[in-house]
Design an enzyme around this catalytic site. Structure first.
Site, PDB file in Angstrom:
ATOM      1  N   GLN A   1      -3.801 -15.463 -46.121  1.00 14.52           N
ATOM      2  CA  GLN A   1      -4.807 -14.499 -45.662  1.00 14.52           C
ATOM      3  C   GLN A   1      -5.889 -14.343 -46.740  1.00 14.52           C
ATOM      4  OE1 GLN A   1      -4.837 -12.849 -42.572  1.00 14.52           O
ATOM      5  NE2 GLN A   1      -6.849 -12.136 -43.213  1.00 14.52           N
TER       6      GLN A   1
ATOM      7  N   LYS B   1      -0.832 -10.946 -36.460  1.00 12.39           N
ATOM      8  CA  LYS B   1      -0.462 -12.367 -36.385  1.00 12.39           C
ATOM      9  C   LYS B   1       1.050 -12.505 -36.266  1.00 12.39           C
ATOM     10  CE  LYS B   1      -4.517 -13.999 -38.828  1.00 12.39           C
ATOM     11  NZ  LYS B   1      -5.158 -14.111 -40.133  1.00 12.39           N
TER      12      LYS B   1
ATOM     13  N   ASP C   1      -4.957 -23.144 -40.556  1.00 11.17           N
ATOM     14  CA  ASP C   1      -6.315 -22.592 -40.583  1.00 11.17           C
ATOM     15  C   ASP C   1      -7.352 -23.707 -40.530  1.00 11.17           C
ATOM     16  OD1 ASP C   1      -6.743 -19.870 -40.461  1.00 11.17           O
ATOM     17  OD2 ASP C   1      -6.348 -19.521 -42.592  1.00 11.17           O
TER      18      ASP C   1
END
Ligand code: NDP
Length: 301
Positions: free
Chosen positions: A98, A54, A121
């Site tokens: 994460q 990422k 997200d």
């Protein structure tokens, strides 16, 4: 029939290039460089790889990339303090924590602490609510990627029967909302669904987000249907010697070879939905940066 393969890798590369161009424009015209902060707690090797990817892709897209690596024994309060600091940082437009987090941390409390306008997200309940009522928000990356690929492959989706197998908050439910927003007739299937093969055979669009290797069989598919395989499952290598050494391969939730004989279009695993997820994370970061600058997020060609 042999299905057309939907090339998620190529589509993701094109989308990322468009996001990069749009980010460069945002910086040149409004002085805003999109910034993404990724927070990882602990040493989980798979998560470390995801986070590194990422970071690299965020930088390659011309954005600011900050990675916060925290020790396994980080307390919830310490993590919440970092989230508060990132919420207040005007140079950070997207915050991604994460998952999974260590057991001693309440994931829901941490995700709920992220400013919804930086929740790239799309997991915050405020963004789930915005999606449900049709307000602009940030949409979870994986279903967003699936929706973009479907629109690219099929054009207008209205009136099509869509069956989504899986009802998780991160894939199944937002996927169903996105398909509903495109005026599909949507059915959500799950572990209690009766006669799933028969239901699946009614689908013009079949999305599999189950987490079971090669669960969806060829005879579950309506001839000519479009099949989106979200699953990422590690199974032993086909080579017995390699399998004995613990080597694995990745398969989806759909038995690809069988399904490709019946479907009209299908995403492979790997190389289908997976690459779109990171591309959509970058797009969400750019979207959040645009909104913070009062700019309408319109992606050029
Ligand atoms: P979850 O485990 O959260 O959800 C799985 C869903 O599948 C549940 O709703 C469950 O039903 C349903 N299910 C399980 N067994 C059956 C069954 N026998 N029949 C019908 N439905 C069943 O998984 P996620 O949604 O998080 O992920 C799904 C898959 O997608 C996984 O393989 C994951 O690795 C992959 N994934 C891929 C991403 C990517 O970037 N490509 C990103 C995120 C996930 P119930 O609710 O009744 O238990």
């Amino acid at each position: 029939m042999t299905a057309e393969r939907i090339d998620g890798k190529a589509f993701a590369a094109r989308l990322t290039a468009r996001v990069k161009a749009a980010s460069d424009r945002l910086q040149a015209e409004h002085g805003v460089k999109p910034g993404l902060a990724v927070v990882i707690v602990g040493e989980d090797p798979a998560s470390q790889i995801y986070v590194r990817n990422k970071g690299e892709q965020t930088q390659a897209a011309g954005m600011r990339s900050d990675t916060h690596r925290l020790a396994d024994d980080t307390t919830q309060d310490q993590l919440l303090a970092l989230i508060a600091q990132l919420n207040a940082d005007p140079g950070i437009h997207g915050i991604l924590v994460q998952l999974p987090l260590p057991d001693h941390i309440d994931s829901a409390a941490v995700l709920g602490a992220i400013d919804p306008d930086k929740d790239v997200d799309g997991f915050h309940v405020v963004n789930a609510g915005r999606l449900a009522v049709g307000l602009p928000g940030l949409v979870p990356c994986t279903p967003l990627g699936c929706s973009l690929m479907l629109k690219d492959a099929l054009g207008d989706l209205s009136g099509l029967n869509a069956v989504v197998i899986g009802r998780s908050n991160i894939v199944g439910k937002p996927m169903a909302q996105l398909l509903l927003a495109e005026s599909c007739t949507v059915t959500i299937a799950h572990s209690r669904t009766r006669d799933l093969p028969a239901l699946a055979r009614t689908a013009d669009i079949l999305v599999a987000a189950v987490g079971r290797p090669e669960f969806v069989r060829g005879d579950w598919i309506k001839p000519g249907a479009t099949v989106i395989d979200v699953g990422i499952n590690r199974v032993p290598s086909l080579d017995p010697a390699k399998a004995a050494e613990g080597k694995t391969r990745v398969v989806g939730d759909v038995a690809y070879a069988e399904a490709a004989e019946v479907a009209g279009r299908i995403t492979p695993v790997p190389g289908g939905v997976g690459p779109m997820t990171i591309a959509c994370l970058l797009m969400n970061t750019w979207t959040a940066a645009c909104r913070s600058a009062g700019v309408e997020p319109v992606l050029g060609e």
